[in-house]
Enzyme design. Structure first.
Site, PDB file in Angstrom:
ATOM      1  N   ASP A 101      24.804  39.450  23.317  1.00  0.00           N
ATOM      2  CA  ASP A 101      23.848  39.730  22.252  1.00  0.00           C
ATOM      3  C   ASP A 101      24.406  40.866  21.406  1.00  0.00           C
ATOM      4  O   ASP A 101      25.540  41.319  21.627  1.00  0.00           O
ATOM      5  CB  ASP A 101      22.470  40.088  22.826  1.00  0.00           C
ATOM      6  N   HIS A 116      22.801  37.285  16.500  1.00  0.00           N
ATOM      7  CA  HIS A 116      22.881  38.111  17.717  1.00  0.00           C
ATOM      8  C   HIS A 116      24.332  38.245  18.188  1.00  0.00           C
ATOM      9  O   HIS A 116      24.616  38.151  19.382  1.00  0.00           O
ATOM     10  CB  HIS A 116      22.019  37.505  18.825  1.00  0.00           C
ATOM     11  N   GLU A 171      16.783  33.526  15.615  1.00  0.00           N
ATOM     12  CA  GLU A 171      16.741  34.768  14.836  1.00  0.00           C
ATOM     13  C   GLU A 171      18.059  35.044  14.110  1.00  0.00           C
ATOM     14  O   GLU A 171      18.675  36.095  14.275  1.00  0.00           O
ATOM     15  CB  GLU A 171      16.375  35.943  15.739  1.00  0.00           C
ATOM     16  N   TRP A 197      13.432  39.615  28.639  1.00  0.00           N
ATOM     17  CA  TRP A 197      14.289  40.372  27.730  1.00  0.00           C
ATOM     18  C   TRP A 197      14.215  41.845  28.121  1.00  0.00           C
ATOM     19  O   TRP A 197      13.145  42.398  28.293  1.00  0.00           O
ATOM     20  CB  TRP A 197      13.839  40.157  26.284  1.00  0.00           C
TER      21      TRP A 197
END
Length: 773
Positions: free
Chosen positions: A198, A268, A332, A480
């Site tokens: 990430d 990410h 995202e 997360w």
């Protein structure tokens, strides 16, 4: 004659001692088996004389037999031997020839002479062993244990039962990853989704690209708290070597758990861009991200070097992970850099991608990226899973959707003939708070997902046809780790919510019962204690349930706990003690009051539940909304606004209602004409969560409910970049006016501002308690 009597006394005494040392167990475990029938014969006695038998040349069953012997020793202190020879009596027989179309099914038979655990495959046998393990660990006997006659036939409802662990935001050491896998095995979870990369760190060794771990696995420091521009000043890093990956994969395989790795792309990717800047649209000045949220810097999809890089990464990963699936993220991914990138725009032109009524050209470019990666992985014998954003721009041909934003992504995928895994944040995000008293809970990302809410989760939407429902292959919970730096923290957030998830995924829905589940959970908690798992104890504390009695203008407060100890409470704001009132029946509240309650036993006292109720002219009065809240944030609807409770900065506990892309307009009926001097309403602002509040606060009064006269208007500025979440109290004060109906209008900001990663998208508005004086 005396000798016969003496002999009888001795034998009777020995039998009595054996009976005292032998303790019977029950089969009230989690997840609840599909079928369980108790027999009437004599029980099986587990003792040091017991042996475990498995067929010769069955390596898988030999491994399971070894596990079982260890489980028995750890649970009871009884050491049993393992053999591949037949056993006539007092044996636990492991087999894997049970005839059942479900490959994880098993039959569990207990008679006086033997326990037979027979799976349709080794996986089924393993789950039968987990059942026996939990049964034995719920007993406190350390010499011999009685197991009542029973026939259990069991199998899971879903083939995919998953749990995701984010190792990027905070690195998880190898020993803890193994412990995490053990926790999954205890709960019959068969898939470990491992989030390895990430913005905040790259966690897997790729020998072709050494900078990924030399640079990308380390960040200079870490954001402190939530949405604050503060940092701890401490470097954070860590990665898994390929040998460690192999070790962990083998560890999971022995426990019949498949590991699915995730390399999140094309967004990410800041850790990768910091390592190889040429892969980004601007080609320079990247760093491993030290704060949370979403970065506008993503992979340059117009650059063919990007796909060569991804091919090199997956080329090394494919031999490490035997899973059929690879997770490629796809979530995202802001499109701003692509809009401004000559290479990406050239690729859009080359591919002939044109904006239409559903998708922008840049969304179609993302679909191109996902499809190209899928084609490469398909050629390696792998299928891809992506978050539901990969539906935007058109889904890749063979992709499986992981639906996280809501159920809708999974519904759309199934309707298009694609498999889907349900993981809606409303029920499956274990990084949310699990208690509504968030002040005394560890910091969480937000949201509120209680164990009861997890248990209420139904993965298969009713809107699907019978054929489409076959495409819902399972579900998983996600963890997360932005706010979970330690392993103990992780355990606290997943347990006992994982127990609720395991029953959702294993047991048929018609057999589920929350009250019965809580009873069986009391058998599981001592197992957590024995294994030294750090779990949340909310269910042993006071759990409130509030209903409205509008006819009598009162709130009805019910206090519950699964603990066997009593609840004590006060209404004067004092902390409860054993001299306080014992809770025996519902509490009727008709005036402003602060309730405090706690479970108090002989040796311990729970955390104190505290709730302030504030009554005013609006409390418990009828409210009519022009626009309804979005389903996810509807809760008790309009009545949430007049229930006497003020919401906190955690907006998903049920104290707020949220509208998306719609103005807020409410009319409160005071039931008769009264003097009114002030109207207040709370709204919540959290730009990071797309919650921007209203741009105006307008109050109008009426005596007849038809003709309204504006009495107050206020303009409100939109949240600015970097602003922390806050509760904004909107107040209209004016001279005394007569009114029965009060109308409040709070129009939304139509679009998220340009500085935000969601620029141009609609906004949320969250509102809470209306106060009228």
């Amino acid at each position: 004659m005396k000798n016969y009597i003496l002999c009888f006394i001795v034998i009777f005494g020995i039998c009595s001692v054996m009976a005292q040392n032998s303790k019977s167990v029950d089969y009230n475990i989690i997840p609840l088996p599909q079928s369980s029938v108790l027999g009437t014969g004599k029980p099986f006695i587990l003792s040091a004389a017991t042996q475990i038998s498995y067929p010769k040349n069955e390596k898988n069953l030999e491994q399971i037999a070894t596990f079982l012997s260890e489980y028995i020793l750890n649970a009871t202190g009884i050491k049993v031997s393992v053999t591949n020879l037949p056993i006539l009596k007092n044996g636990i027989i492991l087999q894997s020839n049970f005839k059942n179309e479900n490959k994880e099914a098993y039959q569990f038979d207990v008679t006086q002479n033997k326990i037979l655990i027979n799976g349709s495959t080794g996986a089924g046998t393993f789950y039968g062993v987990q059942l026996l393990r939990k049964v034995l660990m719920s007993s406190d006997s350390k010499t011999q244990i009685e197991l009542p006659n029973v026939t259990i036939v069991d199998y899971p409802r879903f083939g995919y039962r998953g749990m995701m662990l984010d190792a990027s935001r905070h690195f998880a050491p190898v020993d803890f990853v193994k412990k995490f896998i053990d926790i999954l095995a205890l709960h019959n979870i068969n898939t470990f989704h491992w989030h390895l990369t990430d913005d905040q760190g790259w966690r897997i060794e790729i020998k072709k690209y050494p900078k990924l771990t030399e640079i990308g696995s380390k960040r200079a420091e870490t954001q402190v708290g939530k949405n604050k521009n503060e940092y701890d000043g401490k470097p954070h890093g860590g990665f898994y070597t390929q040998n460690e990956i192999k070790e962990i994969v083998a560890y999971a395989q022995k426990r019949y758990i498949t590991i699915i790795p995730e390399i999140d792309l094309p967004g990410h990717m800041m850790a990768a861009l910091a390592s190889y800047p040429e892969l980004g649209c601007k080609g320079k000045e990247y760093e491993v991200r030290k704060n949370w949220g979403v970065s506008e810097d993503v992979l340059c999809v117009g650059n063919e070097k990007t796909f060569a890089f991804l091919a090199g990464v997956f080329e090394e990963m494919v031999p490490l992970f035997p899973s059929n699936y690879f997770h490629i993220g796809g979530d995202e991914c802001p499109k701003t850099s692509w809009k401004n990138c000559p290479k990406c725009q050239a690729k859009i032109n080359e591919l002939g991608l044109i904006k239409d009524s559903k998708h922008s050209a840049e969304e179609k470019l993302q679909s191109y990226c996902i499809s190209k990666v899928e084609k490469f992985l398909n050629a390696k014998g792998k299928k891809i899973i992506g978050w539901d954003e990969i539906l935007e721009g058109g889904i890749a041909p063979n992709a499986t959707i992981m639906s996280w934003r809501s159920f809708q992504g999974g519904i759309e995928a199934a309707q298009q003939g694609h498999d889907a895994i349900m993981t809606p944040s409303s029920h499956c995000y274990f990084d949310h708070y699990q208690g509504n008293d968030t002040k005394s809970e560890p910091l969480a990302i937000g949201g509120y997902t209680s164990i009861e809410r997890v248990y209420s989760f139904e993965p298969v939407p009713e809107v699907l046809t019978s054929e489409q429902r076959k495409h819902i292959i399972g579900a998983q919970a996600n963890l997360w780790r932005e706010y979970m730096p330690t392993s103990d923290y992780v355990e606290y957030m997943i347990l006992p919510r994982m127990a609720a998830l395991s029953e959702v995924l294993w047991t048929k829905p018609e057999k589920k019962n929350y009250s019965d589940f809580l009873t069986r959970l009391m058998n599981l908690l001592p197992i957590y204690d024995e294994l030294k798992y750090n779990y949340a104890k909310n269910i042993l504390e006071v759990s409130p349930q509030i209903t409205m009695d509008t006819q009598n203008s009162s709130l009805i407060l019910s206090l519950k706990t699964t603990s066997k100890d009593p609840i004590y409470y006060t209404l004067d704001g004092a902390d409860p003690t054993v001299t306080s009132e014992v809770y025996k029946k519902d509490i009727s509240i008709k005036n402003s009051v602060t309730v405090k309650a706690a479970v108090i036993g002989s040796t311990q006292k729970s955390k104190i539940f505290e709730q302030a109720f504030e009554f005013n002219k609006a409390t418990l009065k009828p409210v009519i909304l022009k626009n309804q809240p979005t389903e996810k944030y509807r809760f008790n609807g309009a009545q949430t606004l007049v229930d006497g409770k003020n919401g906190t900065t955690v907006f998903s506990t049920g104290d707020w209602i949220g509208l998306y892309n719609q103005d807020f307009e409410a009319v409160v009926d005071l039931k008769n004409i009264q003097e009114v001097t002030q109207v207040e309403m709370n709204t919540f602002i959290s730009a990071n969560d797309w919650i921007f509040g209203p741009k105006q606060f307008i109050v109008s009064l009426s005596e007849d409910g038809t003709n309204f006269s504006p009495i107050f208007g206020q303009e409100i500025e939109i949240a600015t970049q970097g602003e922390n979440p806050k509760i904004l109290n909107l107040k209209a004060s004016f001279g005394s006016k007569k009114a029965r109906y009060i109308k409040i209008v709070a129009p939304i900001f139509e679009k998220i501002p340009a500085w935000h990663y969601g620029a141009g998208q609609p906004t949320f508005i969250f509102v809470d308690e209306i106060t009228i004086k």
